[in-house]
Enzyme design. Structure first.
Site, PDB file in Angstrom:
ATOM      1  N   HIS A 126      17.540  43.984  10.457  1.00  0.00           N
ATOM      2  CA  HIS A 126      17.225  42.675   9.880  1.00  0.00           C
ATOM      3  C   HIS A 126      15.960  42.165  10.591  1.00  0.00           C
ATOM      4  O   HIS A 126      15.741  42.485  11.753  1.00  0.00           O
ATOM      5  CB  HIS A 126      18.413  41.754  10.176  1.00  0.00           C
ATOM      6  CG  HIS A 126      18.381  40.408   9.526  1.00  0.00           C
ATOM      7  ND1 HIS A 126      17.566  39.385   9.957  1.00  0.00           N
ATOM      8  CD2 HIS A 126      19.084  39.903   8.476  1.00  0.00           C
ATOM      9  CE1 HIS A 126      17.782  38.311   9.206  1.00  0.00           C
ATOM     10  NE2 HIS A 126      18.689  38.601   8.288  1.00  0.00           N
ATOM     11  N   ASP A 204      23.273  44.089  17.350  1.00  0.00           N
ATOM     12  CA  ASP A 204      23.293  43.012  16.367  1.00  0.00           C
ATOM     13  C   ASP A 204      24.630  43.114  15.634  1.00  0.00           C
ATOM     14  O   ASP A 204      24.832  44.002  14.800  1.00  0.00           O
ATOM     15  CB  ASP A 204      22.102  43.177  15.410  1.00  0.00           C
ATOM     16  CG  ASP A 204      22.139  42.187  14.246  1.00  0.00           C
ATOM     17  OD1 ASP A 204      23.163  41.495  14.079  1.00  0.00           O
ATOM     18  OD2 ASP A 204      21.152  42.132  13.495  1.00  0.00           O
ATOM     19  N   GLN A 207      27.047  41.392  11.092  1.00  0.00           N
ATOM     20  CA  GLN A 207      27.919  41.835   9.994  1.00  0.00           C
ATOM     21  C   GLN A 207      29.207  42.476  10.508  1.00  0.00           C
ATOM     22  O   GLN A 207      30.265  42.291   9.916  1.00  0.00           O
ATOM     23  CB  GLN A 207      27.179  42.832   9.080  1.00  0.00           C
ATOM     24  CG  GLN A 207      26.049  42.220   8.278  1.00  0.00           C
ATOM     25  CD  GLN A 207      26.488  41.079   7.378  1.00  0.00           C
ATOM     26  OE1 GLN A 207      27.625  41.036   6.919  1.00  0.00           O
ATOM     27  NE2 GLN A 207      25.596  40.145   7.146  1.00  0.00           N
ATOM     28  N   LYS A 230      28.754  33.709   9.372  1.00  0.00           N
ATOM     29  CA  LYS A 230      29.108  34.929   8.651  1.00  0.00           C
ATOM     30  C   LYS A 230      30.561  35.314   8.890  1.00  0.00           C
ATOM     31  O   LYS A 230      31.032  36.349   8.440  1.00  0.00           O
ATOM     32  CB  LYS A 230      28.184  36.062   9.080  1.00  0.00           C
ATOM     33  CG  LYS A 230      26.737  35.728   8.719  1.00  0.00           C
ATOM     34  CD  LYS A 230      25.870  36.911   8.532  1.00  0.00           C
ATOM     35  CE  LYS A 230      24.484  36.424   8.152  1.00  0.00           C
ATOM     36  NZ  LYS A 230      23.512  37.496   8.139  1.00  0.00           N
ATOM     37  N   CYS A 368      15.815  40.254   3.991  1.00  0.00           N
ATOM     38  CA  CYS A 368      15.310  40.186   5.376  1.00  0.00           C
ATOM     39  C   CYS A 368      15.239  41.578   5.996  1.00  0.00           C
ATOM     40  O   CYS A 368      15.428  41.732   7.207  1.00  0.00           O
ATOM     41  CB  CYS A 368      16.155  39.266   6.259  1.00  0.00           C
ATOM     42  SG  CYS A 368      16.130  37.554   5.754  1.00  0.00           S
TER      43      CYS A 368
HETATM   44  C1  LIG Z   1      22.489  37.501   8.891  1.00  0.00           C
HETATM   45  C2  LIG Z   1      22.029  38.538   9.801  1.00  0.00           C
HETATM   46  C3  LIG Z   1      21.141  38.248  10.853  1.00  0.00           C
HETATM   47  C4  LIG Z   1      20.566  36.876  11.068  1.00  0.00           C
HETATM   48  O1  LIG Z   1      21.558  35.926  11.298  1.00  0.00           O
HETATM   49  P1  LIG Z   1      21.209  34.369  11.334  1.00  0.00           P
HETATM   50  O2  LIG Z   1      22.550  33.735  11.244  1.00  0.00           O
HETATM   51  O3  LIG Z   1      20.339  34.078  10.160  1.00  0.00           O
HETATM   52  O4  LIG Z   1      20.526  34.097  12.634  1.00  0.00           O
HETATM   53  C5  LIG Z   1      20.778  39.280  11.670  1.00  0.00           C
HETATM   54  N1  LIG Z   1      21.252  40.523  11.498  1.00  0.00           N
HETATM   55  C6  LIG Z   1      22.104  40.839  10.512  1.00  0.00           C
HETATM   56  C7  LIG Z   1      22.617  42.230  10.402  1.00  0.00           C
HETATM   57  C8  LIG Z   1      22.513  39.863   9.631  1.00  0.00           C
HETATM   58  O5  LIG Z   1      23.353  40.163   8.648  1.00  0.00           O
END
Ligand SMILES: *Cc1c(COP(=O)(O)O)cnc(C)c1O
Length: 410
Positions: A126, A204, A207, A230, A368
């Protein structure tokens, strides 16, 4: 009705947004990868905070504020337990995944990363896990390298091995791609990193956090970041987990109240971790709302979450495969219920717009992940993603909707 159909009905009744109508039709929300809907218990908890508890934390000496501080720190402990951290001292509150990664980048650039050092990411990150490293590229002249992915959208582990070297100081990878759905084998990757370098490992988890139970110690991540919104919680709040021994040697991120131990006009000494990284009044209701969201998720239970999502993935793959001239991006063996696709000769935005007119919310664009679009040589795609409240009927509605749109647009 089967037990699962009963349960999804019960879960749907707890999400007020699912009662909305668009274009005079029932709302079919297939964009939970973007943000999840919020259950009533989370909404109620935030309302209660503002009605009865809206004092500041770590400040007032009176009972009212002390109780809010206790609630706030209990939430930190709840989150530590939820992801298997050793202690709540390893949990730093940030605005979201994006700020969590920026915090790590900012702190590492002051003390750890030097000119010529390498940060290794992947082609499916992302933008939140690309741009902060590009900023350091311009600021302190580090190099950003990316691990290739295969045509199925899996991380190429041989390429990871080949790209690790003595200059690699940080590996930063997503545990689950928000575009392809690919779930990356984090534990195996951590082993490869440890065996071939002395790099720190950032995961990260934006998800992964709604896909399966996370135990950060088992994953062997040095940093793990995720966003509350999320995982059924409020926006504007997220979590940075870092091993305590690492947090303790990081320099501060921002300066202000709460993060200090002593301030004179000449100089400042800093508070202990994690408060050292939380300057200013925090997003208190966000933290408390996230606590409620985690309790909600635990109430639903991982067993339902995982089996329901696996069912939706299987059904959606089967149903969408019947559509002529559909091209899928991301067919990894291990993936979450995120389906990205295009119809040959049809622009992704046109398709999404027609679906919207049918009350079906999907996302169209680059999600993104522009380097990933480049990897597949497409300008963008449509993404339908499924969560605990989605049903197999909605998959049928989506499939019929796409077929109809295809006729209209061809
Ligand atoms: C949504 C997402 C982000 C960014 O998250 P924010 O809540 O916008 O800061 C980063 N990495 C992944 C894999 C995402 O799905």
């Amino acid at each position: 009705m089967t037990a699962m159909a009963d349960q999804v009905k019960n879960i749907r009744s707890q999400f007020p947004a699912l009662k909305l109508k668009f274009s005079g039709q029932d709302f079919t929300y297939l964009d939970s990868t973007n943000t999840t809907l919020k259950p009533q218990v989370v909404i109620d908890r935030i309302q209660k905070f503002y009605s009865e508890e809206a004092s500041n934390v770590h400040r007032g000496g009176y009972q009212w504020s002390a109780q809010t501080t206790t609630n706030f720190e209990n939430s930190r402990q709840k989150i530590a337990d939820f992801i298997g951290a050793k202690s709540s001292d390893e949990i730093v509150f940030v605005r979201g995944t994006t700020e969590g990664i920026n915090l790590v980048a900012s702190c590492l650039s002051q003390s750890y990363l030097k000119q010529g050092d390498e940060v290794l990411i992947s082609e499916m990150e992302h933008h939140a896990n690309i741009v902060p490293w590009h900023l350091l590229q311009s600021k302190i002249n580090i190099k950003v390298n990316a691990v290739r992915i295969t045509d199925q959208g899996e991380l190429d582990l041989d390429d990871l091995k080949a790209k690790l070297n003595s200059r690699t100081k940080l590996v930063a990878l997503t545990a689950c791609s928000n575009t392809l759905g690919t779930i990356t084998p984090i534990q195996e990757i951590a082993k490869i990193i440890r065996q071939n370098s002395s790099a720190l490992f950032l995961v990260d988890g934006a998800q992964l956090i709604t896909e399966m139970p996370v135990f950060v110690r088992e994953l062997d991540a040095d940093f793990f970041v995720f966003s509350s919104h999320k995982v059924f919680g409020p926006t504007g709040i997220g979590v940075l987990y870092a091993k305590k021994e690492i947090l303790e040697i990081l320099p501060p991120y921002q300066g202000g109240g709460s993060m200090i131990s002593k301030v004179t006009l000449e100089s400042t000494t800093f508070n202990d971790v994690p408060l050292r990284f939380e300057a200013g009044t925090p997003h208190i209701e966000g933290v408390i709302g996230l606590h409620a969201a985690i309790e909600f998720l635990e109430g639903v239970g991982w067993s339902y979450i995982q089996s329901h999502k696996a069912l939706l993935l299987k059904e959606a793959q089967k149903a969408l495969s019947t559509i002529p001239n559909i091209l899928f991006y991301g067919t990894a063996e291990k993936k979450s219920p995120i389906l990205s696709f295009n119809l040959k000769g049809i622009h992704h935005s046109d398709l999404a717009q027609i679906l919207d007119e049918m009350g079906i919310a999907v996302r169209a664009g680059h999600h993104c992940t522009q380097p990933l679009m480049d990897r597949f040589a497409i300008p963008g795609c449509v993404r339908a993603s499924f969560s605990i409240y989605n049903t197999t009927e909605e998959i049928q509605k989506l499939t019929a909707g796409i077929k109809k749109a295809q006729e209209m647009l061809s």
